[in-house]
Scaffold this active site. Structure first.
Site, mmCIF file in Angstrom:
data_model
loop_
_atom_site.group_PDB
_atom_site.id
_atom_site.type_symbol
_atom_site.label_atom_id
_atom_site.label_comp_id
_atom_site.label_asym_id
_atom_site.label_seq_id
_atom_site.Cartn_x
_atom_site.Cartn_y
_atom_site.Cartn_z
ATOM 1 N N GLY A 62 -38.339 -4.973 -35.586
ATOM 2 C CA GLY A 62 -37.027 -4.633 -35.032
ATOM 3 C C GLY A 62 -36.069 -5.801 -35.150
ATOM 4 C CG ASN A 63 -32.159 -5.382 -35.480
ATOM 5 O OD1 ASN A 63 -31.389 -5.238 -34.535
ATOM 6 N ND2 ASN A 63 -32.354 -4.443 -36.401
ATOM 7 N NE ARG A 64 -33.531 -12.881 -31.649
ATOM 8 C CZ ARG A 64 -34.549 -13.095 -30.825
ATOM 9 N NH1 ARG A 64 -34.579 -12.506 -29.649
ATOM 10 N NH2 ARG A 64 -35.524 -13.908 -31.175
ATOM 11 C CB SER A 65 -28.584 -4.890 -32.897
ATOM 12 O OG SER A 65 -27.454 -4.151 -32.528
#
Ligand code: CTP
Length: 399
Positions: A207-210
């Site tokens: 995933g990512n931090r958005s």
């Protein structure tokens, strides 16, 4: 959370012109307002509750004693940015002038600090009666805005001042009062938010931090300017925005599928989501043991923006985002322009996300670049403010 400045309460009191407020309601919805209708019990003799529920698409309460546990008069007083009462009868003017609160509508009016617009409609004699004139004066002195009734034919054969005004006149006064621009009225806008997740096995994902804050801020701002907004949210944990259609997705493929279906009908796409560039090629139905994690292999995700740009029809506008970890403005601009060109965008917002800046934060800073190489330098501002600046640019390009 709901679109700023776009939640309106329409009170309807018991005059024969109550039916004209059905058209007013429709026109307010076209302007992007979310409208709660509160009819007085006398007005139900003219237009029934079912009509208001069907037209507003919302539950309609007609008395003080329903859903008491939610304390509806206080809730509605707080939630609504504006109260419009059309028609306002002579009796209601008298009640409001004396501060009475014996039904749901008058309780809401007394509890609300929002601007209030009254649209009186009655026979000429009642309108010019000194009692009514004094009540109107009292209410105006207290800050109520009173729309002057029109002159013309009354119920029956009389002619005079007291008619329900043209709906366009009421809308004009509402817009002047709220200072709201409905410059996106009638436009369909697709907005993506959040970060996609690509599953590795039933337990893990990439995933990512958005956080989705920027996309949600854009959606609220666009809806408040009258747009019809469809928000495609990937793994966000933010409150829903009233009046905005939200579709939740997890992966890049799911986001691409929704956009593929919706894109041809939209006027603009704003792609603020952080899309994973790769997915796991060999997803495992069973949890992968840690000593075997090196078996995980990747395949590329589609570049959603680039694919949609190829299908772009004349008049459609596409806005991209880019998150970079470079702080030099010249380099940031160059990176933004490269993405703008390679993805055939009309506009891009490129920001520097190094050292944990921007992701999850309330603020942002970066550059807005359009395809004519115009650059707007955006200093540290809130994501709400950036949304309005970006939408100003979008409006210019849509028209
Ligand atoms: N984007 C997309 N599909 C992808 C990757 C990104 O539609 N598979 C969109 C993003 O939503 C964003 C823009 O493209 O609006 C730029 O995303 P970014 O991650 O900055 O660029 P990439 O093309 O992924 O390039 P790189 O990661 O190599 O910087």
């Amino acid at each position: 959370m709901f679109p700023r400045g776009r939640k309106l309460l329409l009170g309807v009191s018991g005059g024969i012109s109550a039916y004209k407020s059905c058209d007013l309601l429709r026109r307010l919805q076209e302007q992007g307002f979310i409208v709660d209708v509160v009819p007085t019990s006398a007005s139900l003799n003219f237009v029934g509750k079912a009509t208001w529920e069907a037209l507003s698409g919302r539950k309609v309460l007609t008395d003080l004693w329903s859903e008491v546990e939610k304390v509806p008069h206080i809730l509605m007083a707080k939630e609504n940015d504006l109260i419009v009462i059309a028609p306002t009868t002579a009796d209601l003017l008298a009640k409001l002038a004396s501060g009475r609160a014996d039904d749901l509508l008058t309780n809401i009016v007394l509890a609300s600090t929002a601007p209030k617009i009254l649209v009186p409609a009655m026979h000429t004699e009642m309108w010019s009666n000194p009692a009514t004139v004094a009540n109107v004066k009292t209410l105006q002195d207290r800050g109520f805005i009173v729309v002057a009734p029109d002159e013309g034919r009354m119920t029956g054969s009389d002619v005079g001042v007291g008619r329900y005004p043209e709906v366009s006149k009421i809308i004009e006064i509402i817009n002047l009062t709220t200072h709201i621009t409905a410059d996106l009225a009638g436009k369909k806008i697709l907005i993506t938010a959040g970060g996609t997740r690509e599953p590795i096995d039933p337990i893990r994902f990439i995933g990512n931090r958005s956080s989705g804050r920027q996309g949600f801020a854009l959606a609220a701002a666009a809806a408040s300017r009258g747009a019809q907004v469809h928000l495609i949210a990937a793994n966000t944990d933010l409150p829903v925005i009233e009046g905005v259609t939200i579709t939740s997705v997890e992966t890049a493929d799911q986001m691409a599928a929704v956009l593929e279906y919706e894109f041809s009908e939209c006027d603009a796409l704003i792609m603020s989501a952080a899309v994973a560039d790769a997915k796991v090629a060999n997803y495992s139905e069973q949890k992968i043991k840690k000593e075997n994690l090196d078996v995980v292999s990747f395949s590329k995700n589609p570049d959603i923006l680039r694919n949609l740009s190829e299908k772009k029809k004349p008049g459609q506008i596409i806005v991209g985002f880019a998150a970079e970890t470079i702080s030099g403005l010249a380099e940031l601009q160059q990176r933004g322009e490269e993405k703008l060109v390679s993805k055939s965008l009309d506009l891009i917002y490129v920001n520097n996300v190094s050292d944990g800046a921007v992701f999850g934060s309330e603020n942002t800073q970066g550059l807005i670049i359009d395809k004519n190489h115009n650059v707007i330098k955006v200093p540290q501002i809130s994501k709400d403010t950036l949304s309005d600046i970006l939408l100003d640019q979008l409006v210019g390009k849509l028209s």
